[in-house]
Write an enzyme that holds these catalytic residues in place. Structure first.
Site, PDB file in Angstrom:
ATOM      1  N   SER A 368       0.848  -1.194   0.000  1.00 56.38           N
ATOM      2  CA  SER A 368       0.000   0.000   0.000  1.00 56.38           C
ATOM      3  C   SER A 368       0.877   1.235   0.000  1.00 56.38           C
ATOM      4  O   SER A 368       2.000   1.213   0.516  1.00 56.38           O
ATOM      5  CB  SER A 368      -0.870   0.015   1.250  1.00 56.38           C
ATOM      6  OG  SER A 368      -0.071   0.243   2.386  1.00 56.38           O
ATOM      7  N   ASP A 369       0.371   2.333  -0.569  1.00 59.51           N
ATOM      8  CA  ASP A 369       1.003   3.611  -0.304  1.00 59.51           C
ATOM      9  C   ASP A 369       0.822   3.864   1.196  1.00 59.51           C
ATOM     10  O   ASP A 369       0.037   3.190   1.869  1.00 59.51           O
ATOM     11  CB  ASP A 369       0.385   4.729  -1.153  1.00 59.51           C
ATOM     12  CG  ASP A 369       1.287   5.965  -1.209  1.00 59.51           C
ATOM     13  OD1 ASP A 369       2.207   6.070  -0.366  1.00 59.51           O
ATOM     14  OD2 ASP A 369       1.074   6.832  -2.075  1.00 59.51           O
ATOM     15  N   TRP A 370       1.524   4.851   1.709  1.00 63.79           N
ATOM     16  CA  TRP A 370       1.599   5.047   3.157  1.00 63.79           C
ATOM     17  C   TRP A 370       0.250   5.497   3.754  1.00 63.79           C
ATOM     18  O   TRP A 370      -0.141   6.647   3.643  1.00 63.79           O
ATOM     19  CB  TRP A 370       2.714   6.031   3.479  1.00 63.79           C
ATOM     20  CG  TRP A 370       4.029   5.357   3.736  1.00 63.79           C
ATOM     21  CD1 TRP A 370       4.841   5.588   4.803  1.00 63.79           C
ATOM     22  CD2 TRP A 370       4.687   4.333   2.972  1.00 63.79           C
ATOM     23  NE1 TRP A 370       5.948   4.769   4.741  1.00 63.79           N
ATOM     24  CE2 TRP A 370       5.881   3.989   3.633  1.00 63.79           C
ATOM     25  CE3 TRP A 370       4.371   3.645   1.790  1.00 63.79           C
ATOM     26  CZ2 TRP A 370       6.758   3.015   3.157  1.00 63.79           C
ATOM     27  CZ3 TRP A 370       5.241   2.682   1.314  1.00 63.79           C
ATOM     28  CH2 TRP A 370       6.413   2.380   1.998  1.00 63.79           C
TER      29      TRP A 370
END
Ligand code: BGC
Length: 980
Positions: A368-370
């Site tokens: 996932s992106d952050w």
């Protein structure tokens, strides 16, 4: 939390800020607590134990703001309904208050929910291990994973939390089987938050080189630096945003507004990085085209924007470059913050399971992106394999949606064993695939630098308030080697010469050549009636962008525009080890005995000092435009630019200098304009002024800025950069779809990509709009001539690719029994760090065992896509069907590199709309003056196909003739055409 407050966001910046980490951390803590009070939509722990509503099959409780129209062939919303309902309640309350305060305007806006489509379900997740290219790695991974406890499997999928390791992301290890923590670090142009590294030119500059070898070389150098700093996974390259909106804040991290160019550049960079054993991460999947509303809460809304895209556009534009990276063997894909068709990308089963893992045959892992993960069980089922940085729905809250929650979800049967096994296997297989089991190259240790401190000594998990041992966290290892050479070459080759009247460029150390100088002075004397002396050439340099300002690292994450612009801002920026400014290079380049340099390193020079300005014979003006990631803003640039104008009154500066250079009554001096920019800027206010003789667009050049510019200005490098986007005459000329949505049109802002395939040059061509400079344009100090275009068909045209092949390998098989709960209990005597994310539970009592309600169709496997079958998709899509060759001759006076570009036009087909032309080939070749070279392009089946939404496959147009056009730009009049 203030909507755009970067410290609250938790992305701490440059060196000085990191030194004050602890102070920030305590204010951050406070922000977080305040924040938590105000948040009503989610509780991370409840989220999983209550079952994830995203996977519910109950369609009867549709939130009021769900759509009226369908986009993809979708029947069921995948938007989290309970969150939606709570969000709706919160929204209604806010609406009530706003109305009470007379907010009728807002009321009206939120009443008018625009129509949008919904993403279809695609389950279950295809297992990794079907590709021949990964078979050995999967076999090794299977051995390792089969020995892991459940806690270990969960651990490798879950980040340990924000600032719980020295890199920006760290997952948990599987200690007993010898799998280490992976160290993940940004980003696309260098090693973020690190010392003694190279600040390479940004992606957009790389795209402007159109040089595949350089793309690879920059990736390789980046990979070497990552490995030597102890990084396992680089968070780049970036191919999304693609550049639908020219003012999009992060376009500069990618390579240009065309999927083919992005695809080649992304794949070459991936190959370069991975050739050094470092895992590349292609990001952000997908359609993260604007920064406004990219993620919940950052912009004051409880949800992210939804990019609503039709199936064909998704395939032909936005997913296209990701396919190239998968074909190149990329280890990891980062899913984006935004929703796609109203389902968060990191929980969008159609995107992750369907397109990425089935159709494209992706064998690595999806991270996932952050904080882009917005659901627990649902995201695992939708195909997410690793959550980063591990925290839940709030920065640094230590309450993961996975970690112990995933342990529970596996033990109570919500997440099937085969899914958790596949998640762990994909991650371990990627590690083997890159050879990271070789401890001599990848020591099983933290990185040798800390993202959070510049001190030698510090703690390993500064995000935890628990007391910790102080250890060496910064070893200050210099990994730059001779990478400045590559950085300089990319910056020079990525500089685009847009205008060069009277061949004012190149200059030499005395300014002009003797002959040029004499003729200039004769002309000046004639028009001004004043003798223009025999003395030194007087050159004025104007603009803050030529100078150092307060130094390149003055603002954290480079989130302000001051001094010369070397990169945009955000996670894609690095701490500059140094920055060679243009003025330094100009001072060094001009011979002080021949040139008198007058420096005005400001955008408000004293233009009324006639005596000085009148005597100038040549003026070099610098101006720029900056943008960056949405967690920070500068002036009126909130990530995305508010317009396409030069910033800091750059247009004004250029026009005024042009008016005054060499005489107040007309501006007789020659003017050269240099622009540093994150993307297209409008030039209409000054481009046609008669004394503006040359314009160089130097993009974002990185640390070697001045040197590279001097290389081009003084002719050591013959310019060969070409535009990776169109420069229009107005923002309107790019079409309605090219506008950033600055004001939300609903509680889930709806961005309908109604322009479909028609972005950038495709839109200009379709509407026959004259750009200022077309896509692919770029001048040289020499000229080239194309002859002898030949087209050779290698295979017969046929509509569909060969049938999907059987998998070349079998995914590993594991037992499907749920292990005993004891496998995830805290080990005896274990002293956890506060807020650190572990996979463990205190007691097995936490495991609730009601039957899990899987999403509709979960147990009915989807038919495998005809477009799939191997890594990168159906192998037939990558077969070359036709070859186009052309001779190119250097007919000018100097040696130089040329960029032949091949554009394809489809045969007409009833009911199918095609762009006028699409880029399908390019190369960069160096040709000596007078010499001729042959350039060849191989067009694959995919290059020749369009995505047929009914057949759900790539379809070649078998009847009629394809048109091929080869030239120096997308509209080169000297180009040649052929047919097949
Ligand atoms: C960015 C990513 C980046 C990550 C880690 C996010 O905010 O969108 O591109 O890799 O942070 O720094």
């Amino acid at each position: 939390m203030a909507a755009h407050d970067p410290s609250a966001e938790g992305l701490l910046g440059g060196r000085s800020e990191r030194d004050t980490y602890r102070r920030q951390q305590s204010s951050f803590e406070k922000n977080r607590d305040d924040d938590h009070d105000s948040e009503s939509d989610l509780d991370a722990t409840e989220f999983l134990t209550r079952r994830d509503p995203l996977t519910s099959t109950d369609n009867s409780r549709k939130p009021a703001f769900l759509p009226r129209r369908q986009g993809w062939s979708i029947r069921r919303p995948l938007v989290n309904r309970s969150r939606c309902c709570i969000a709706v309640l919160a929204f209604m309350l806010a609406l009530w208050l706003l109305l009470g305060a007379g907010g009728a305007f807002v009321y009206k806006k939120f009443q008018e929910e625009p129509p949008y489509g919904l993403s279809p379900p695609w389950y279950p997740t295809p297992k990794g291990g079907i590709a021949a290219t990964w078979a050995d790695s999967y076999a090794k991974a299977a051995q390792m994973v089969s020995k892991m406890t459940l806690a270990e499997k969960v651990n490798v999928t879950t980040g340990t939390g924000w600032q719980m390791g020295l890199a920006v992301g760290t997952n948990g290890p599987a200690v007993h089987v010898g799998f280490p923590q992976l160290q993940l670090q940004d980003g696309p142009l260098g090693i973020r938050f690190a010392d003694n590294i190279t600040a390479f030119p940004a992606g957009i500059t790389v795209g402007a080189t159109w040089n595949r070898q350089l793309m690879y070389a920059r990736g390789k150098a980046h990979g070497i630096e990552a490995r030597e700093k102890g990084v396992n996974v680089l968070l780049g390259p970036c191919v999304g945003p693609l550049g639908r909106m020219p003012a999009g804040g992060r376009n500069w991290e990618g390579f240009g507004a065309d999927p083919y160019l992005q695809g080649i550049a992304g794949a070459e960079t991936t190959r370069g990085i991975q050739s050094e054993g470092v895992m590349a991460t292609i990001k952000h999947f997908v359609a993260n085209e604007q920064e406004h509303f990219r993620q919940p809460w950052e912009w004051g809304l409880p949800h992210a924007v939804s990019s609503n895209i039709d199936d064909r556009t998704l395939h032909e534009l936005y997913a296209w470059p990701f396919a190239d990276a998968v074909k190149a063997g990329v280890a990891s894909v980062m899913c984006s913050y935004n929703m796609v068709n109203n389902s968060y990308s990191c929980g969008n089963s159609k995107l992750l399971n369907g397109i990425l893992k089935d159709e494209l045959g992706f064998q690595g892992f999806v991270m996932s992106d952050w904080l882009a993960q917005r659901g627990g069980v649902s995201t695992a089922l939708a195909g997410l394999d690793m959550t980063m940085p591990g925290d839940g729905v709030r920065w640094a809250d230590g309450r993961s949606l996975w970690g112990p929650e995933l342990s529970k979800a596996v033990l109570n049967g919500s997440v099937p064993m085969e899914r958790i096994n596949d998640m762990a296997t994909r991650i371990v297989a990627a590690w083997y695939q890159l050879g990271q089991d070789d401890e001599t190259r990848f020591p099983r240790q933290p990185p040798n630098f800390s993202s959070w401190s510049t001190e030698r000594m510090g703690v390993l998990s500064p995000g935890s308030p628990s007391e910790q041992e102080t250890v060496e966290v910064n070893q200050f290892i210099n990994v730059q080697a001779n990478h400045s050479i590559i950085a300089r070459q990319v910056a020079a080759e990525g500089t685009v010469l847009l205008k060069n009247e009277n061949e004012v460029l190149p200059l030499n150390s005395q300014g002009y050549t003797d002959a040029k100088l004499k003729s200039r002075r004769d002309i000046l004397a004639r028009v001004t009636g004043k003798a223009h002396g025999t003395g030194k050439l007087k050159i004025g340099v104007f603009g803050e962008d030529a100078g150092p300002g307060n130094g390149p690292n003055f603002c954290k994450d480079r989130d302000c525009n001051q001094g010369t612009l070397g990169s945009g801002w955000g996670s894609g920026a690095v701490d500059f080890p140094y920055l060679v400014t243009p003025i330094e290079a100009l001072r060094a380049g001009f011979d002080a005995n021949k040139v008198e340099l007058h420096e005005y390193l400001t955008n408000t020079p004293p233009l009324d000092q006639q005596s000085v300005l009148e005597s100038l014979e040549l003026c070099i003006v610098f101006a720029n435009a900056d943008s960056g990631e949405g967690f920070a803003k500068w002036a009126d640039v909130k990530g995305d630019r508010p317009n396409l104008d030069l910033q800091k009154s750059g247009d004004d500066l250029i026009s005024k200098v042009s008016a005054k250079c060499g005489g107040s009554d007309g501006g007789y001096g020659d003017v050269i304009v240099i622009i540093h920019s994150v993307g297209p800027v409008l030039m209409e206010k000054w481009i046609d002024l008669p004394n503006i003789k040359a314009v160089l667009l130097a993009n974002l050049p990185g640390e070697e800025s001045g040197h590279a510019l001097a290389d081009v200005l003084f002719g050591a490098t013959n310019p060969s950069g070409h535009l990776p986007y169109t420069i229009g005459k107005s923002l309107d000329d790019y079409g309605p779809g090219a506008k950033v949505m600055y004001t939300p049109n609903g509680v889930i802002p709806q961005q309908d990509f109604t322009e479909g395939l028609y972005i950038d040059y495709r839109y200009f061509d379709k509407r026959d709009i004259a750009p200022r400079y077309e896509f692919g344009f770029g001048l040289s100090y020499t000229s080239f001539e194309y002859t002898n275009l030949t087209v050779i068909g290698l295979k017969k045209k046929s509509a569909l690719p060969a049938p999907r092949p059987d998998p070349a390998a079998e995914p590993p098989k594991y037992g499907s029994g749920i292990p005993p709960g004891e496998e995830v209990l805290f080990p005896e005597g274990f002293r956890p760090l506060e807020k650190y994310i572990y996979p463990y539970l205190e007691t097995t009592d936490e495991i609730v065992s009601e039957a899990y309600h899987y999403p509709d169709g979960y147990f009915t496997p989807q038919p495998p896509s005809g477009a799939g079958g191997a890594e990168g998709g159906n192998p037939d899509l990558w077969e070359v069907y036709v070859k186009v060759a052309v001779d190119v001759k250097n007919v000018g006076g100097v040696d130089g590199a040329v960029v032949p570009q091949l554009y394809l036009s489809y045969p007409s087909k009833k009911g199918v709309d095609f762009p006028v032309r699409v880029l399908r080939g390019f190369d960069k070749v160096f040709v000596r003056k007078g010499e001729t070279t042959t350039v060849e392009f191989g067009l694959t089946r995919r290059d020749l196909s369009y995505w047929d939404v009914v057949q759900q496959n790539w379809v070649m147009v078998a009847e009629g003739e394809y048109g091929f056009f080869v030239g120096d730009s997308s509209r080169d009049e000297g180009g040649l055409s052929g047919k097949w």
